[in-house]
Scaffold this motif. Structure first.
Motif, mmCIF file in Angstrom:
data_model
loop_
_atom_site.group_PDB
_atom_site.id
_atom_site.type_symbol
_atom_site.label_atom_id
_atom_site.label_comp_id
_atom_site.label_asym_id
_atom_site.label_seq_id
_atom_site.Cartn_x
_atom_site.Cartn_y
_atom_site.Cartn_z
ATOM 1 N N VAL A 139 22.765 45.213 -9.334
ATOM 2 C CA VAL A 139 23.942 45.100 -10.202
ATOM 3 C C VAL A 139 24.088 43.679 -10.733
ATOM 4 O O VAL A 139 24.280 43.462 -11.929
ATOM 5 N N VAL A 140 23.930 42.709 -9.827
ATOM 6 C CA VAL A 140 24.043 41.322 -10.260
ATOM 7 C C VAL A 140 22.992 41.014 -11.322
ATOM 8 O O VAL A 140 23.268 40.393 -12.342
ATOM 9 N N GLY A 141 21.782 41.519 -11.070
ATOM 10 C CA GLY A 141 20.705 41.296 -12.035
ATOM 11 C C GLY A 141 21.070 41.858 -13.389
ATOM 12 O O GLY A 141 20.924 41.190 -14.413
ATOM 13 N N VAL A 142 21.572 43.103 -13.373
ATOM 14 C CA VAL A 142 21.934 43.739 -14.639
ATOM 15 C C VAL A 142 23.000 42.922 -15.346
ATOM 16 O O VAL A 142 22.909 42.630 -16.541
ATOM 17 N N VAL A 143 24.017 42.526 -14.564
ATOM 18 C CA VAL A 143 25.114 41.778 -15.170
ATOM 19 C C VAL A 143 24.603 40.460 -15.751
ATOM 20 O O VAL A 143 24.903 40.100 -16.887
ATOM 21 N N PHE A 144 23.783 39.761 -14.967
ATOM 22 C CA PHE A 144 23.276 38.479 -15.451
ATOM 23 C C PHE A 144 22.393 38.646 -16.662
ATOM 24 O O PHE A 144 22.535 37.964 -17.667
ATOM 25 N N GLY A 194 22.262 41.159 -18.665
ATOM 26 C CA GLY A 194 23.090 41.628 -19.779
ATOM 27 C C GLY A 194 23.869 40.475 -20.379
ATOM 28 O O GLY A 194 23.915 40.297 -21.586
ATOM 29 N N GLY A 195 24.455 39.662 -19.489
ATOM 30 C CA GLY A 195 25.248 38.538 -19.977
ATOM 31 C C GLY A 195 24.381 37.553 -20.740
ATOM 32 O O GLY A 195 24.745 37.074 -21.816
ATOM 33 N N PHE A 196 23.198 37.308 -20.209
ATOM 34 C CA PHE A 196 22.259 36.390 -20.851
ATOM 35 C C PHE A 196 21.885 36.927 -22.232
ATOM 36 O O PHE A 196 21.934 36.224 -23.242
ATOM 37 N N HIS A 197 21.580 38.215 -22.225
ATOM 38 C CA HIS A 197 21.191 38.840 -23.474
ATOM 39 C C HIS A 197 22.344 38.836 -24.465
ATOM 40 O O HIS A 197 22.188 38.542 -25.642
#
Lengths: 210, 145
Positions: A39-44, A46-49
């Motif tokens: 989840v953290v990976g996705v959020v990061f 996603g946020g980065f993107h």
């Protein structure tokens, strides 16, 4: 005490870890850790993107007055903003690479440029912008020379140009460009902005250095 | 008391004056620059495209007409795009006709290496041409007639 004296040697760290995973509590923790990091990976990511995309719009580019009052104003009415087909090229189309790696590198460079905006104010008046323009333009030309005008070629390709439909000058020059390995920016400076004084000499210098 | 009444009277008459002026303004005919009412659609003007062949000069000293598009070519105090193809330093490489010597002569007759200031604004003399009906009558008579 007896434990310590047991004959079996103490298992290695990895093996112990492995064993622990097989206990119920270990399995649950592992699952939990995996889910959390996913989840953290996705959020990061996603946020980065999201941040990359957010800063890759015309609106963002012209949200500072340096760009809005100078280059954006001049871009109005040029062929990439207003033409018969209504297809447009925006700032990032020409100034930010499409591939991921070069794009990130360009973004990092751009963060450095913000330093000029917030701290030193090198181009915060039209006069200062004009004074720096030859330098700024030369940097863009150098980048385009190095990438063989990659950003132009994201939209325009010689392979799909019908030279017979072009104006004579264009067709002749494009054939020559193919034959001699010239790149778009060699002939098309000032395609979206006003050119500064002494641009021909400055371009020659950029061209000679490559 | 009297003073206040006087002030209100003045204020009221001023307001009436302003209001009637505004009404008179909106009632009078709106002058239109395009020669049609605001809600009246007008057709788009015909678009005439530029002729792109080389032209024969009509008289010997005529500045030749431009046989190619010059849309969006920057000519201002800072830069002159025409020179990127027509200046003697670039014309060979860009395969364009070189400027004739008259363009490198200042008004005192001195020969220069760079294009003369009097010739900087090319479209003062050179223009593209389209086969369109003339907007104004032309009374030019060539010296031959």
């Amino acid at each position: 005490m007896t434990d310590n004296n047991s004959q079996e040697p103490r298992p290695g760290a990895i093996r112990r870890l492995f064993k622990w995973f097989r206990t119920p509590i270990g399995a649950v923790s592992l699952g939990f850790a995996l889910v959390v990091s996913f989840v953290v990976g996705v959020v990061f990511w996603g946020g980065f993107h999201w941040a990359m995309e957010m800063t890759n719009t015309e609106k963002f580019c012209v949200s500072c007055h340096e760009m809005k009052d100078n280059v954006y104003a001049e871009y109005q009415g040029t062929v990439h903003q207003n033409n018969s087909s209504g297809v447009r090229a925006t700032c990032p189309d020409c100034h930010v690479p499409k591939e991921w790696g070069p794009k990130v590198i360009r973004k990092i460079q751009a963060s450095k440029e913000l330093y000029g905006h917030f701290i030193t104010g090198v181009i915060d008046t039209p006069e200062k912008f004009e004074d720096h323009r030859l330098y700024l333009a030369s940097r863009v030309w150098t980048a385009m020379k190095e990438t063989d005008s990659r950003e132009c070629r994201n939209c325009h390709k010689f392979d799909y140009m019908d030279f017979t439909q072009q104006e004579n000058r264009a067709a002749e020059n494009h054939q020559k460009a193919l034959d001699t390995g010239k790149t778009c920016i060699d002939c098309h400076q000032g395609i979206a902005h006003k050119l500064p004084e002494g641009y021909l000499d400055a371009y020659k210098k950029v061209s000679d250095d490559h | 008391m009297k003073k206040q009444a006087l002030i209100s009277a003045i204020a009221a008459s001023a307001m009436i004056a302003v209001a009637s002026f505004a009404i008179a303004q909106s009632a009078s005919d709106v002058q239109t620059l395009r020669g049609a009412d605001v809600d009246e659609p007008i057709g788009v003007e015909d678009v005439f495209h530029q002729d792109k062949q080389r032209f024969t000069r009509n008289y010997r000293q005529q500045p030749p007409l431009i046989p190619h598009t010059i849309e969006q070519y920057q000519i201002d105090l800072k830069a002159n795009r025409c020179l990127s193809c027509h200046d003697w330093t670039t014309a060979g490489e860009r395969n364009a006709p070189t400027l004739s010597m008259t363009h490198y002569m200042d008004r005192d007759g001195n020969q220069l290496d760079r294009v003369a200031g009097t010739r900087w604004f090319c479209n003062q003399c050179h223009v593209p041409q389209a086969d369109a009906p003339a907007l104004v009558d032309n009374t030019f008579k060539s010296s031959g007639n």
